[in-house]
Design a protein around this motif. Structure first.
Motif, PDB file in Angstrom:
ATOM      1  N   TYR A  36       0.774  -1.216   0.079  1.00 55.63           N
ATOM      2  CA  TYR A  36       0.010  -0.062  -0.055  1.00 55.63           C
ATOM      3  C   TYR A  36       0.806   1.262  -0.140  1.00 55.63           C
ATOM      4  CZ  TYR A  36      -4.018  -2.895   1.693  1.00 55.63           C
ATOM      5  OH  TYR A  36      -4.702  -4.150   1.714  1.00 55.63           O
ATOM      6  N   ALA A  37       0.441   2.379  -0.513  1.00 54.82           N
ATOM      7  CA  ALA A  37       1.172   3.477  -0.770  1.00 54.82           C
ATOM      8  C   ALA A  37      -0.032   4.351   0.473  1.00 54.82           C
ATOM      9  CB  ALA A  37       0.742   4.385  -2.083  1.00 54.82           C
ATOM     10  N   LEU A  38       0.834   5.222   1.305  1.00 60.52           N
ATOM     11  CA  LEU A  38       0.000   5.917   2.373  1.00 60.52           C
ATOM     12  C   LEU A  38       0.408   7.387   1.979  1.00 60.52           C
ATOM     13  CD1 LEU A  38       1.257   4.131   5.661  1.00 60.52           C
ATOM     14  CD2 LEU A  38      -0.661   3.650   4.401  1.00 60.52           C
ATOM     15  N   VAL A  39      -0.772   8.086   1.790  1.00 59.22           N
ATOM     16  CA  VAL A  39      -1.013   9.496   1.274  1.00 59.22           C
ATOM     17  C   VAL A  39      -1.591  10.129   2.166  1.00 59.22           C
ATOM     18  CG1 VAL A  39      -0.507   8.667  -1.222  1.00 59.22           C
ATOM     19  CG2 VAL A  39      -2.797   9.146  -0.324  1.00 59.22           C
ATOM     20  N   ASP A  40      -1.259  11.566   2.186  1.00 60.03           N
ATOM     21  CA  ASP A  40      -2.147  12.402   2.967  1.00 60.03           C
ATOM     22  C   ASP A  40      -3.277  12.746   2.572  1.00 60.03           C
ATOM     23  OD1 ASP A  40      -1.844  14.976   5.031  1.00 60.03           O
ATOM     24  OD2 ASP A  40      -2.888  15.818   3.007  1.00 60.03           O
ATOM     25  N   THR A  41      -4.282  12.481   3.409  1.00 60.63           N
ATOM     26  CA  THR A  41      -5.864  12.377   2.964  1.00 60.63           C
ATOM     27  C   THR A  41      -6.255  13.574   2.412  1.00 60.63           C
ATOM     28  OG1 THR A  41      -6.343  10.668   4.788  1.00 60.63           O
ATOM     29  CG2 THR A  41      -8.244  12.020   3.803  1.00 60.63           C
ATOM     30  N   ALA A  42      -5.758  14.596   3.048  1.00 62.60           N
ATOM     31  CA  ALA A  42      -6.424  16.138   2.437  1.00 62.60           C
ATOM     32  C   ALA A  42      -5.927  16.298   1.153  1.00 62.60           C
ATOM     33  CB  ALA A  42      -5.946  17.133   3.773  1.00 62.60           C
ATOM     34  N   ARG A  43      -4.735  15.997   0.987  1.00 61.58           N
ATOM     35  CA  ARG A  43      -3.878  16.392  -0.316  1.00 61.58           C
ATOM     36  C   ARG A  43      -4.397  15.235  -1.290  1.00 61.58           C
ATOM     37  NH1 ARG A  43      -0.320  15.082  -4.222  1.00 61.58           N
ATOM     38  NH2 ARG A  43       1.213  16.894  -4.843  1.00 61.58           N
ATOM     39  N   LEU A  44      -4.932  14.044  -1.015  1.00 66.93           N
ATOM     40  CA  LEU A  44      -5.803  13.318  -2.012  1.00 66.93           C
ATOM     41  C   LEU A  44      -6.971  13.996  -2.490  1.00 66.93           C
ATOM     42  CD1 LEU A  44      -5.644  10.497  -3.254  1.00 66.93           C
ATOM     43  CD2 LEU A  44      -6.717   9.613  -1.177  1.00 66.93           C
ATOM     44  N   VAL A  45      -7.589  14.353  -1.179  1.00 70.75           N
ATOM     45  CA  VAL A  45      -8.889  14.990  -1.894  1.00 70.75           C
ATOM     46  C   VAL A  45      -8.929  15.966  -2.754  1.00 70.75           C
ATOM     47  CG1 VAL A  45     -11.015  16.204  -0.616  1.00 70.75           C
ATOM     48  CG2 VAL A  45     -10.140  14.340   0.365  1.00 70.75           C
ATOM     49  N   ASP A  46      -7.920  16.780  -2.433  1.00 64.92           N
ATOM     50  CA  ASP A  46      -7.837  18.198  -3.417  1.00 64.92           C
ATOM     51  C   ASP A  46      -7.289  17.696  -4.685  1.00 64.92           C
ATOM     52  OD1 ASP A  46      -8.631  19.808  -1.414  1.00 64.92           O
ATOM     53  OD2 ASP A  46      -6.326  20.209  -0.389  1.00 64.92           O
ATOM     54  N   HIS A  47      -6.098  16.953  -4.928  1.00 63.34           N
ATOM     55  CA  HIS A  47      -5.641  16.668  -5.963  1.00 63.34           C
ATOM     56  C   HIS A  47      -6.299  15.336  -6.900  1.00 63.34           C
ATOM     57  CE1 HIS A  47      -2.276  19.316  -5.592  1.00 63.34           C
ATOM     58  NE2 HIS A  47      -2.558  19.074  -4.213  1.00 63.34           N
ATOM     59  N   ILE A  87      11.591  -1.401  -5.079  1.00 63.31           N
ATOM     60  CA  ILE A  87      10.577  -0.363  -5.148  1.00 63.31           C
ATOM     61  C   ILE A  87      11.115   0.966  -4.538  1.00 63.31           C
ATOM     62  CG2 ILE A  87       8.565  -0.014  -4.053  1.00 63.31           C
ATOM     63  CD1 ILE A  87       7.531  -2.821  -4.476  1.00 63.31           C
ATOM     64  N   SER A  88      10.646   2.162  -5.027  1.00 61.87           N
ATOM     65  CA  SER A  88      10.934   3.220  -4.326  1.00 61.87           C
ATOM     66  C   SER A  88       9.738   4.063  -4.817  1.00 61.87           C
ATOM     67  CB  SER A  88      12.177   4.024  -4.849  1.00 61.87           C
ATOM     68  OG  SER A  88      11.997   4.271  -6.444  1.00 61.87           O
ATOM     69  N   TRP A  89       9.474   5.206  -4.068  1.00 62.09           N
ATOM     70  CA  TRP A  89       8.022   5.710  -4.306  1.00 62.09           C
ATOM     71  C   TRP A  89       8.548   7.630  -4.601  1.00 62.09           C
ATOM     72  CZ3 TRP A  89       3.722   2.951  -3.439  1.00 62.09           C
ATOM     73  CH2 TRP A  89       3.928   1.713  -2.921  1.00 62.09           C
ATOM     74  N   PRO A  90       7.485   8.001  -5.232  1.00 60.01           N
ATOM     75  CA  PRO A  90       7.654   9.493  -5.789  1.00 60.01           C
ATOM     76  C   PRO A  90       7.213  10.247  -4.466  1.00 60.01           C
ATOM     77  CG  PRO A  90       5.195   8.421  -6.321  1.00 60.01           C
ATOM     78  CD  PRO A  90       6.323   7.306  -5.918  1.00 60.01           C
ATOM     79  N   PRO A  91       7.616  11.438  -4.400  1.00 65.03           N
ATOM     80  CA  PRO A  91       7.679  12.131  -3.098  1.00 65.03           C
ATOM     81  C   PRO A  91       6.188  12.467  -2.482  1.00 65.03           C
ATOM     82  CG  PRO A  91       9.077  13.361  -5.041  1.00 65.03           C
ATOM     83  CD  PRO A  91       8.421  12.140  -5.539  1.00 65.03           C
ATOM     84  N   GLU A  92       5.238  12.402  -3.373  1.00 66.83           N
ATOM     85  CA  GLU A  92       3.937  12.597  -2.784  1.00 66.83           C
ATOM     86  C   GLU A  92       3.559  11.359  -2.104  1.00 66.83           C
ATOM     87  OE1 GLU A  92       4.799  12.675  -6.139  1.00 66.83           O
ATOM     88  OE2 GLU A  92       5.026  14.858  -6.349  1.00 66.83           O
ATOM     89  N   VAL A  93       4.109  10.315  -1.871  1.00 69.36           N
ATOM     90  CA  VAL A  93       3.751   9.041  -1.102  1.00 69.36           C
ATOM     91  C   VAL A  93       4.679   9.310   0.483  1.00 69.36           C
ATOM     92  CG1 VAL A  93       3.770   6.607  -0.875  1.00 69.36           C
ATOM     93  CG2 VAL A  93       3.243   7.805  -2.863  1.00 69.36           C
ATOM     94  N   LEU A  94       3.891   9.635   1.584  1.00 71.61           N
ATOM     95  CA  LEU A  94       4.404   9.853   2.785  1.00 71.61           C
ATOM     96  C   LEU A  94       4.641   8.690   3.374  1.00 71.61           C
ATOM     97  CD1 LEU A  94       2.082  12.957   3.826  1.00 71.61           C
ATOM     98  CD2 LEU A  94       4.061  12.860   2.524  1.00 71.61           C
ATOM     99  N   GLY A  95       4.123   7.384   3.063  1.00 68.54           N
ATOM    100  CA  GLY A  95       4.653   6.183   3.600  1.00 68.54           C
ATOM    101  C   GLY A  95       4.223   5.146   2.895  1.00 68.54           C
ATOM    102  N   CYS A  96       4.428   3.920   3.533  1.00 72.60           N
ATOM    103  CA  CYS A  96       3.944   2.668   2.536  1.00 72.60           C
ATOM    104  C   CYS A  96       3.842   1.518   3.720  1.00 72.60           C
ATOM    105  CB  CYS A  96       4.980   2.347   1.686  1.00 72.60           C
ATOM    106  SG  CYS A  96       6.689   1.801   2.323  1.00 72.60           S
ATOM    107  N   ALA A  97       3.014   0.550   3.271  1.00 75.13           N
ATOM    108  CA  ALA A  97       2.786  -0.551   4.362  1.00 75.13           C
ATOM    109  C   ALA A  97       2.504  -1.721   3.367  1.00 75.13           C
ATOM    110  CB  ALA A  97       1.227  -0.354   4.739  1.00 75.13           C
ATOM    111  N   ALA A  98       3.133  -2.732   4.223  1.00 75.06           N
ATOM    112  CA  ALA A  98       2.993  -4.152   3.487  1.00 75.06           C
ATOM    113  C   ALA A  98       2.117  -5.128   4.333  1.00 75.06           C
ATOM    114  CB  ALA A  98       4.357  -4.673   3.280  1.00 75.06           C
ATOM    115  N   VAL A  99       1.646  -6.049   3.880  1.00 78.58           N
ATOM    116  CA  VAL A  99       0.764  -7.435   4.594  1.00 78.58           C
ATOM    117  C   VAL A  99       1.422  -8.530   3.985  1.00 78.58           C
ATOM    118  CG1 VAL A  99      -1.534  -8.391   5.045  1.00 78.58           C
ATOM    119  CG2 VAL A  99      -1.082  -5.750   4.511  1.00 78.58           C
TER     120      VAL A  99
END
Length: 201
Positions: A36-47, A87-99
């Motif tokens: 999973y990518a973890l993104v800022d909720t407010a930014r996701l709503v805006d963008h 794997i690497s992530w773009p700057p907009e991804v603030l965190g990640c999770a694995a299961v």
């Protein structure tokens, strides 16, 4: 749910990890590894308003919270730990999770585990005291970590254990995918696609 180290945990990360764990628990056991990518909720709503709406998010979403966005299913032929190394992530991804689901053996079994990987896996599967556990682990760019563990033998919400350092090896791999390495950022996805992971050459 049992939360260990409550004062040290990042509330937004812990909440996202526990939400993932609770959601997956509804699907039972023997599930594939997930990322999973973890993104800022407010930014996701805006963008990404369309995606946010599909996920039931709106402008009233709690500020500072993280939203988990599941990535494409990982290849079952590649172990999660090995997949994370590329794997690497773009700057907009603030965190990640694995299961991932794993077999856990008692400490006194360590000395008897065969060196051969195939034999070691068979030994774990056949050990009478093995425990099946589902691990949900997450990390952020700020260095926060959190894990939630559920044993198959104690499959209820009250028995889920949470903590910041329960699986240090996996957490280190997740943190490495978030390193701000300039070489990784050159290959990052465009800013309007914050949820897609990168694969290094």
């Amino acid at each position: 749910m049992t939360l260990t180290d409550p004062l040290d945990a990042d509330p937004a990360l812990a909440s996202a990890i526990l939400e993932i764990e609770s959601h997956l628990a509804q699907g039972g056991w023997d599930q594939p590894a997930r990322l999973y990518a973890l993104v800022d909720t407010a930014r996701l709503v805006d963008h990404e308003p369309a995606l946010a709406a599909a996920m039931g998010l709106d402008n009233s979403s709690e500020q500072g919270s993280l939203t988990a966005i599941e990535q494409d299913q990982l290849s079952p032929e590649v172990e999660l730990e090995r997949a994370l190394e590329s794997i690497s992530w773009p700057p907009e991804v603030l965190g990640c999770a694995a299961v991932v689901e794993r077999l856990v053996l008692p400490p006194d079994a360590d000395e008897q585990i065969p060196d051969d990987e195939t034999e070691a896996q068979r030994y774990a599967r056949e050990h009478p005291d093995r425990q099946e556990v589902r691990i949900v682990a997450g990390a952020t760019r700020h260095g926060s970590t959190y894990c939630a563990l559920r044993l198959r033998a104690h499959d209820d919400d009250q028995s889920v254990v949470g903590g910041i350092d329960l699986v240090p090896g996996l957490l280190a791999l997740l943190g490495a995918t978030l390193d701000d390495d300039p070489a990784d950022e050159l290959a990052a996805e465009p800013a309007d696609e914050p949820a897609e992971p990168e694969e290094n050459p």
